[in-house]
Scaffold this motif. Sequence first.
Motif, PDB file in Angstrom:
ATOM      1  N   LEU A 189       5.095   8.132 -13.461  1.00 26.81           N
ATOM      2  CA  LEU A 189       4.095   7.067 -13.415  1.00 26.81           C
ATOM      3  C   LEU A 189       3.650   6.790 -11.983  1.00 26.81           C
ATOM      4  O   LEU A 189       2.461   6.568 -11.730  1.00 26.81           O
ATOM      5  CB  LEU A 189       4.668   5.793 -14.050  1.00 26.81           C
ATOM      6  N   CYS A 190       4.586   6.786 -11.054  1.00 23.43           N
ATOM      7  CA  CYS A 190       4.229   6.530  -9.653  1.00 23.43           C
ATOM      8  C   CYS A 190       3.330   7.619  -9.085  1.00 23.43           C
ATOM      9  O   CYS A 190       2.551   7.373  -8.152  1.00 23.43           O
ATOM     10  CB  CYS A 190       5.493   6.411  -8.797  1.00 23.43           C
ATOM     11  N   SER A 191       3.425   8.839  -9.629  1.00 20.00           N
ATOM     12  CA  SER A 191       2.609   9.936  -9.106  1.00 20.00           C
ATOM     13  C   SER A 191       1.120   9.739  -9.362  1.00 20.00           C
ATOM     14  O   SER A 191       0.306  10.470  -8.809  1.00 20.00           O
ATOM     15  CB  SER A 191       3.066  11.262  -9.732  1.00 20.00           C
ATOM     16  N   ASP A 192       0.771   8.762 -10.212  1.00 20.16           N
ATOM     17  CA  ASP A 192      -0.646   8.456 -10.400  1.00 20.16           C
ATOM     18  C   ASP A 192      -1.288   8.052  -9.081  1.00 20.16           C
ATOM     19  O   ASP A 192      -2.430   8.416  -8.789  1.00 20.16           O
ATOM     20  CB  ASP A 192      -0.790   7.346 -11.439  1.00 20.16           C
ATOM     21  N   HIS A 193      -0.556   7.284  -8.272  1.00 20.75           N
ATOM     22  CA  HIS A 193      -1.020   6.929  -6.924  1.00 20.75           C
ATOM     23  C   HIS A 193       0.187   6.383  -6.158  1.00 20.75           C
ATOM     24  O   HIS A 193       0.578   5.224  -6.331  1.00 20.75           O
ATOM     25  CB  HIS A 193      -2.133   5.883  -6.981  1.00 20.75           C
ATOM     26  N   TRP A 194       0.770   7.221  -5.311  1.00 20.18           N
ATOM     27  CA  TRP A 194       1.989   6.827  -4.608  1.00 20.18           C
ATOM     28  C   TRP A 194       1.758   5.671  -3.643  1.00 20.18           C
ATOM     29  O   TRP A 194       2.679   4.903  -3.363  1.00 20.18           O
ATOM     30  CB  TRP A 194       2.567   8.037  -3.863  1.00 20.18           C
ATOM     31  N   GLY A 195       0.561   5.530  -3.134  1.00 19.74           N
ATOM     32  CA  GLY A 195       0.278   4.431  -2.219  1.00 19.74           C
ATOM     33  C   GLY A 195       0.414   3.079  -2.884  1.00 19.74           C
ATOM     34  O   GLY A 195       1.062   2.162  -2.355  1.00 19.74           O
ATOM     35  N   PHE A 196      -0.180   2.929  -4.069  1.00 21.84           N
ATOM     36  CA  PHE A 196      -0.077   1.663  -4.796  1.00 21.84           C
ATOM     37  C   PHE A 196       1.345   1.417  -5.296  1.00 21.84           C
ATOM     38  O   PHE A 196       1.808   0.274  -5.336  1.00 21.84           O
ATOM     39  CB  PHE A 196      -1.056   1.645  -5.965  1.00 21.84           C
ATOM     40  N   ALA A 197       2.016   2.490  -5.687  1.00 21.39           N
ATOM     41  CA  ALA A 197       3.405   2.335  -6.122  1.00 21.39           C
ATOM     42  C   ALA A 197       4.280   1.827  -4.974  1.00 21.39           C
ATOM     43  O   ALA A 197       5.086   0.908  -5.145  1.00 21.39           O
ATOM     44  CB  ALA A 197       3.944   3.664  -6.658  1.00 21.39           C
ATOM     45  N   LEU A 198       4.106   2.412  -3.804  1.00 16.12           N
ATOM     46  CA  LEU A 198       4.895   1.982  -2.651  1.00 16.12           C
ATOM     47  C   LEU A 198       4.561   0.552  -2.254  1.00 16.12           C
ATOM     48  O   LEU A 198       5.452  -0.245  -1.930  1.00 16.12           O
ATOM     49  CB  LEU A 198       4.646   2.928  -1.474  1.00 16.12           C
ATOM     50  N   LEU A 199       3.287   0.198  -2.300  1.00 16.05           N
ATOM     51  CA  LEU A 199       2.879  -1.170  -1.967  1.00 16.05           C
ATOM     52  C   LEU A 199       3.503  -2.174  -2.933  1.00 16.05           C
ATOM     53  O   LEU A 199       3.978  -3.244  -2.515  1.00 16.05           O
ATOM     54  CB  LEU A 199       1.352  -1.275  -2.007  1.00 16.05           C
ATOM     55  N   THR A 200       3.536  -1.840  -4.217  1.00 13.78           N
ATOM     56  CA  THR A 200       4.140  -2.740  -5.204  1.00 13.78           C
ATOM     57  C   THR A 200       5.625  -2.917  -4.956  1.00 13.78           C
ATOM     58  O   THR A 200       6.159  -4.039  -5.018  1.00 13.78           O
ATOM     59  CB  THR A 200       3.902  -2.201  -6.622  1.00 13.78           C
ATOM     60  N   VAL A 201       6.320  -1.823  -4.665  1.00 11.38           N
ATOM     61  CA  VAL A 201       7.762  -1.898  -4.404  1.00 11.38           C
ATOM     62  C   VAL A 201       8.044  -2.753  -3.173  1.00 11.38           C
ATOM     63  O   VAL A 201       8.938  -3.614  -3.179  1.00 11.38           O
ATOM     64  CB  VAL A 201       8.351  -0.486  -4.231  1.00 11.38           C
ATOM     65  N   VAL A 202       7.285  -2.538  -2.114  1.00 11.46           N
ATOM     66  CA  VAL A 202       7.489  -3.303  -0.880  1.00 11.46           C
ATOM     67  C   VAL A 202       7.257  -4.792  -1.122  1.00 11.46           C
ATOM     68  O   VAL A 202       8.023  -5.648  -0.651  1.00 11.46           O
ATOM     69  CB  VAL A 202       6.572  -2.769   0.241  1.00 11.46           C
ATOM     70  N   LEU A 203       6.206  -5.123  -1.852  1.00  9.85           N
ATOM     71  CA  LEU A 203       5.924  -6.530  -2.126  1.00  9.85           C
ATOM     72  C   LEU A 203       7.036  -7.178  -2.953  1.00  9.85           C
ATOM     73  O   LEU A 203       7.444  -8.313  -2.684  1.00  9.85           O
ATOM     74  CB  LEU A 203       4.586  -6.656  -2.847  1.00  9.85           C
ATOM     75  N   ILE A 204       7.529  -6.464  -3.959  1.00  8.82           N
ATOM     76  CA  ILE A 204       8.600  -7.024  -4.788  1.00  8.82           C
ATOM     77  C   ILE A 204       9.854  -7.268  -3.950  1.00  8.82           C
ATOM     78  O   ILE A 204      10.503  -8.315  -4.061  1.00  8.82           O
ATOM     79  CB  ILE A 204       8.908  -6.092  -5.970  1.00  8.82           C
ATOM     80  N   VAL A 205      10.192  -6.321  -3.084  1.00 10.47           N
ATOM     81  CA  VAL A 205      11.381  -6.479  -2.248  1.00 10.47           C
ATOM     82  C   VAL A 205      11.199  -7.633  -1.266  1.00 10.47           C
ATOM     83  O   VAL A 205      12.104  -8.447  -1.055  1.00 10.47           O
ATOM     84  CB  VAL A 205      11.684  -5.165  -1.498  1.00 10.47           C
ATOM     85  N   LEU A 206      10.022  -7.726  -0.665  1.00 12.76           N
ATOM     86  CA  LEU A 206       9.778  -8.805   0.294  1.00 12.76           C
ATOM     87  C   LEU A 206       9.842 -10.176  -0.374  1.00 12.76           C
ATOM     88  O   LEU A 206      10.476 -11.104   0.133  1.00 12.76           O
ATOM     89  CB  LEU A 206       8.416  -8.606   0.964  1.00 12.76           C
ATOM     90  N   LEU A 207       9.184 -10.302  -1.523  1.00 14.07           N
ATOM     91  CA  LEU A 207       9.122 -11.612  -2.177  1.00 14.07           C
ATOM     92  C   LEU A 207      10.453 -12.014  -2.796  1.00 14.07           C
ATOM     93  O   LEU A 207      10.815 -13.193  -2.781  1.00 14.07           O
ATOM     94  CB  LEU A 207       8.029 -11.598  -3.253  1.00 14.07           C
TER      95      LEU A 207
END
Length: 583
Positions: A189-207
């Motif tokens: 699923l992340c391979s659809d767009h790794w940039g958005f996947a990484l951004l989502t993961v970073v935001l979840i970890v930060l928040l």
Amino acid sequence: MVKPDRPKWMAACPQHDLDEVDTLKNLKVDRRPPLMLNIALALQHVMVHASLCALVVGALVPQSEKERTTASVFFYSGVSTLFQTCFGSCLPLIQSPSLDFLVPALVLLCAQPGSHAACRGQSDQSEHFEVPVDQLRELQGMTVVAGLVQLLVGSCGVGGAMLTRCGPLVLTPVCCMLGFSIYREAALLCSDHWGFALLTVVLIVLLSQHLRCCTLPGHLKFLLYPNVSMLSVLLSVLLVWVVCAVLQHCGRITLHSVSELLFKDDLNTTSFQDRTAVNSSKLLSLDPTATWLSLPLPGLGLPLLSGDSIAAGIAAGLSSCISSQVVYVLTARLLKAPTPPAQACNRGVSVEGLSSVFAGLMGAPVGLCSSVPNACMTSVGQCGSRATVQLAAVMMLVLGLFLQFTQLITSVPLAIHGAVLSVTYTVAAATGITYLQYTDVDSGRNIFNTGFTLFMSLVLPRWFRMQSGFIHTGVRSLDIFLQSCLMLPVFLVSLLAFLLDHTVSGTLSERGLVQDQSTRKIQSLADKPQEISQNLVTVYKPPQPVGKVLDWPGLRTFPFCACRSMEVEKITLTSAEMSSLLP
């Protein structure tokens, strides 16, 4: 008693803010959050549930039927969740499809002549992903059979009896594998767009982890920290979703479906982009021509029971029973609640079986069991309220009835779904590791057993996925059953861990067990009363009308006695608060 020193991050926060943090963080099963927060938390559960639906439904159902099938899965999940929280295990658990149904379903489709397009990574065709009607009916038959297996295991008490014989060295690899088993699908699923996947993961970890408190210039303080942390997944998904919609509207990105990702390597770029233009144009938009009210009624006829669908259904039912009971233990540990008693586990599995049978008869291609990522949200969101899960179930009922709302949910990019699954499933793996504290971690026996079971349960499914024709007994139904079992990581790890823990010699203390001198019963050190902060009756006791029904004299005999409520003693609590689950 001297209070322990406050952590460094608390030094900058006012005491009244910390009190609010503790109050929100320590919500228990029987507590109800404030109304607006409860609605937001319920919506967060719905978004996590949608990630599993996007994976399972997208891999099995043609694109033209995805929205209708997703709506029906939402509806039946909502019904099953209400029954689970009221009549089943009574834990705050969302019911959803899982890999326990997806893997046997794919094996079933791959075994059918002319259906090689359903095999992930094994297709050399470039046509659209389509599943004939007869094969969809076979998937419904598989769902019904799996539900009957769940019902049989729960009503006869087999599941609860086996769980009482699982010590920390069985629960450790099984919980870890519950988290690791999704890595391939999450990466897909992340391979659809790794940039958005990484951004989502970073935001979840930060928040959820880094944001503790924030003081703005002057005397303004960021007082919404507890809510922001508890809603970290929902806020991250919404933010990245809006960014995706803006970029897609500007023509900067092209998004794909699950079935297209399966064959992405076999398609040329031009035809692939042409085929995905229709899907990406629906991002964050509603189709005005779609009907508003859509009843989840069967549209393909009755389920088709064949030897193949029965074999796949048995494998799916066995694996889902194991996964669900491990999820019960996982949720109880995250809630600092007692280990689920056998009768609560049996009730929960029985309810899941009835729900799967009902869903299969009504046209759903997959059954239902307890959702791993939603259970892990208990830790990420620091909220385990049963009222929140029940409100989420009502929301899913609404989504299942109104097709345009389902369209909006299904338009979330797959990369975001992959990121949500990647973060939530890690909690299951980490929770499994915590059981090692009750064992002798330096024991060579324990090191070998844990490492062997985890490694083999990752290697064997991968190898059998690549060698789909290796098993050939001459009976296709038996081939499907064996292939399904050997490709289910949770089934493999539970079998290996249970056998090794009970056959390799070791002392009770080495295995994390202790024998009660008064009753001579052997129990896990993880079940000691001082480790919990909630009452056994409060968590697992069904509503009073249900309890009275279960106590009828006629239900005291086999097999109904397995689900019957038993009198339990109240456990003395040593702490009125639940400690932080994710520091």
